[in-house]
Design a protein around this motif. Structure first.
Motif, PDB file in Angstrom:
ATOM      1  N   ASP A   1      32.776 -27.046  -3.102  1.00  0.00           N
ATOM      2  CA  ASP A   1      32.657 -28.209  -4.089  1.00  0.00           C
ATOM      3  C   ASP A   1      34.063 -29.007  -3.896  1.00  0.00           C
ATOM      4  OD1 ASP A   1      32.421 -29.826  -6.291  1.00  0.00           O
ATOM      5  OD2 ASP A   1      31.634 -28.117  -7.489  1.00  0.00           O
ATOM      6  N   SER A   2      33.872 -30.058  -3.616  1.00  0.00           N
ATOM      7  CA  SER A   2      35.104 -31.024  -3.563  1.00  0.00           C
ATOM      8  C   SER A   2      35.613 -31.586  -5.139  1.00  0.00           C
ATOM      9  CB  SER A   2      34.456 -32.725  -3.127  1.00  0.00           C
ATOM     10  OG  SER A   2      33.679 -33.188  -3.845  1.00  0.00           O
ATOM     11  N   ARG A   3      34.966 -30.970  -6.078  1.00  0.00           N
ATOM     12  CA  ARG A   3      35.583 -31.230  -7.420  1.00  0.00           C
ATOM     13  C   ARG A   3      36.662 -30.097  -7.874  1.00  0.00           C
ATOM     14  NH1 ARG A   3      29.710 -31.588 -10.191  1.00  0.00           N
ATOM     15  NH2 ARG A   3      30.027 -29.977  -8.862  1.00  0.00           N
ATOM     16  N   ASP A   4      36.491 -29.149  -7.036  1.00  0.00           N
ATOM     17  CA  ASP A   4      37.403 -27.889  -7.292  1.00  0.00           C
ATOM     18  C   ASP A   4      39.072 -28.411  -7.302  1.00  0.00           C
ATOM     19  OD1 ASP A   4      35.266 -26.025  -7.707  1.00  0.00           O
ATOM     20  OD2 ASP A   4      35.512 -25.356  -5.563  1.00  0.00           O
TER      21      ASP A   4
ATOM     22  N   ARG B   1      41.116 -30.344  -0.770  1.00  0.00           N
ATOM     23  CA  ARG B   1      41.414 -31.258   0.279  1.00  0.00           C
ATOM     24  C   ARG B   1      40.241 -31.552   1.257  1.00  0.00           C
ATOM     25  NH1 ARG B   1      46.992 -30.786   3.150  1.00  0.00           N
ATOM     26  NH2 ARG B   1      46.932 -28.853   1.972  1.00  0.00           N
ATOM     27  N   SER B   2      39.787 -32.772   1.341  1.00  0.00           N
ATOM     28  CA  SER B   2      38.767 -32.856   2.307  1.00  0.00           C
ATOM     29  C   SER B   2      39.064 -32.851   3.778  1.00  0.00           C
ATOM     30  CB  SER B   2      38.187 -34.377   1.944  1.00  0.00           C
ATOM     31  OG  SER B   2      37.241 -34.591   2.921  1.00  0.00           O
TER      32      SER B   2
ATOM     33  N   SER C   1      37.708 -20.863   0.858  1.00  0.00           N
ATOM     34  CA  SER C   1      38.465 -22.128   1.137  1.00  0.00           C
ATOM     35  C   SER C   1      39.060 -22.532   2.614  1.00  0.00           C
ATOM     36  CB  SER C   1      39.868 -22.319   0.176  1.00  0.00           C
ATOM     37  OG  SER C   1      40.791 -23.164   0.555  1.00  0.00           O
ATOM     38  N   ALA C   2      39.025 -23.537   3.035  1.00  0.00           N
ATOM     39  CA  ALA C   2      39.454 -23.603   4.460  1.00  0.00           C
ATOM     40  C   ALA C   2      40.973 -23.246   4.485  1.00  0.00           C
ATOM     41  CB  ALA C   2      39.347 -25.189   4.814  1.00  0.00           C
ATOM     42  N   GLU C   3      41.868 -23.645   3.634  1.00  0.00           N
ATOM     43  CA  GLU C   3      43.300 -23.070   3.519  1.00  0.00           C
ATOM     44  C   GLU C   3      43.541 -21.916   3.173  1.00  0.00           C
ATOM     45  OE1 GLU C   3      45.033 -26.465   1.256  1.00  0.00           O
ATOM     46  OE2 GLU C   3      44.558 -27.840   2.876  1.00  0.00           O
TER      47      GLU C   3
END
Length: 113
Positions: A19-22, A26-27, A81-83
């Motif tokens: 979810d990009s609202r988290d 970072r896209s 998360s990707a990071e």
């Protein structure tokens, strides 16, 4: 807007919707790539190591002889998360961890209740 991320694992690729609202998101997409799946560096198993360590620590704590349960159930909400890899997800404003201890055998005489 949500994005799709793909990790490689021992059993094949794992695709996760984030979810990009988290907070802290970072896209990883470029403009003009709707619906694209973005490959994440590292392995899925490595991403889960943070949560695995938390589960092992919780199990050690609840296996204490004073409690001595017959079964222990741990439930974690996991967010990827990707990071950061995998993190324990929150519900409302608190971390999500549910612990269930069960005693099926009768307590011996003289033991606490």
């Amino acid at each position: 807007m949500n994005e799709l991320m793909r990790w490689e694992s021992d059993e094949g690729p794992v695709v996760v919707e984030v979810d990009s609202r988290d907070p802290g998101f970072r896209s990883v997409s470029r403009r003009g790539e709707p619906g694209a799946i973005h490959d994440v560096e590292g392995r899925f198993e490595s991403a889960l190591n943070n949560v695995r360590g938390a589960a092992m620590s919780a199990l050690r704590t609840f296996r204490d002889r004073a409690l001595d349960p017959d079964t222990i159930e741990l439930e974690f909400g996991v967010k990827l998360s990707a990071e950061a890899g995998a993190v324990i997800a929150k519900t409302a404003t608190e971390g999500h961890l549910t612990v269930k201890l069960t005693w099926a055998r009768p307590r011996e005489q003289g033991q606490g209740t």
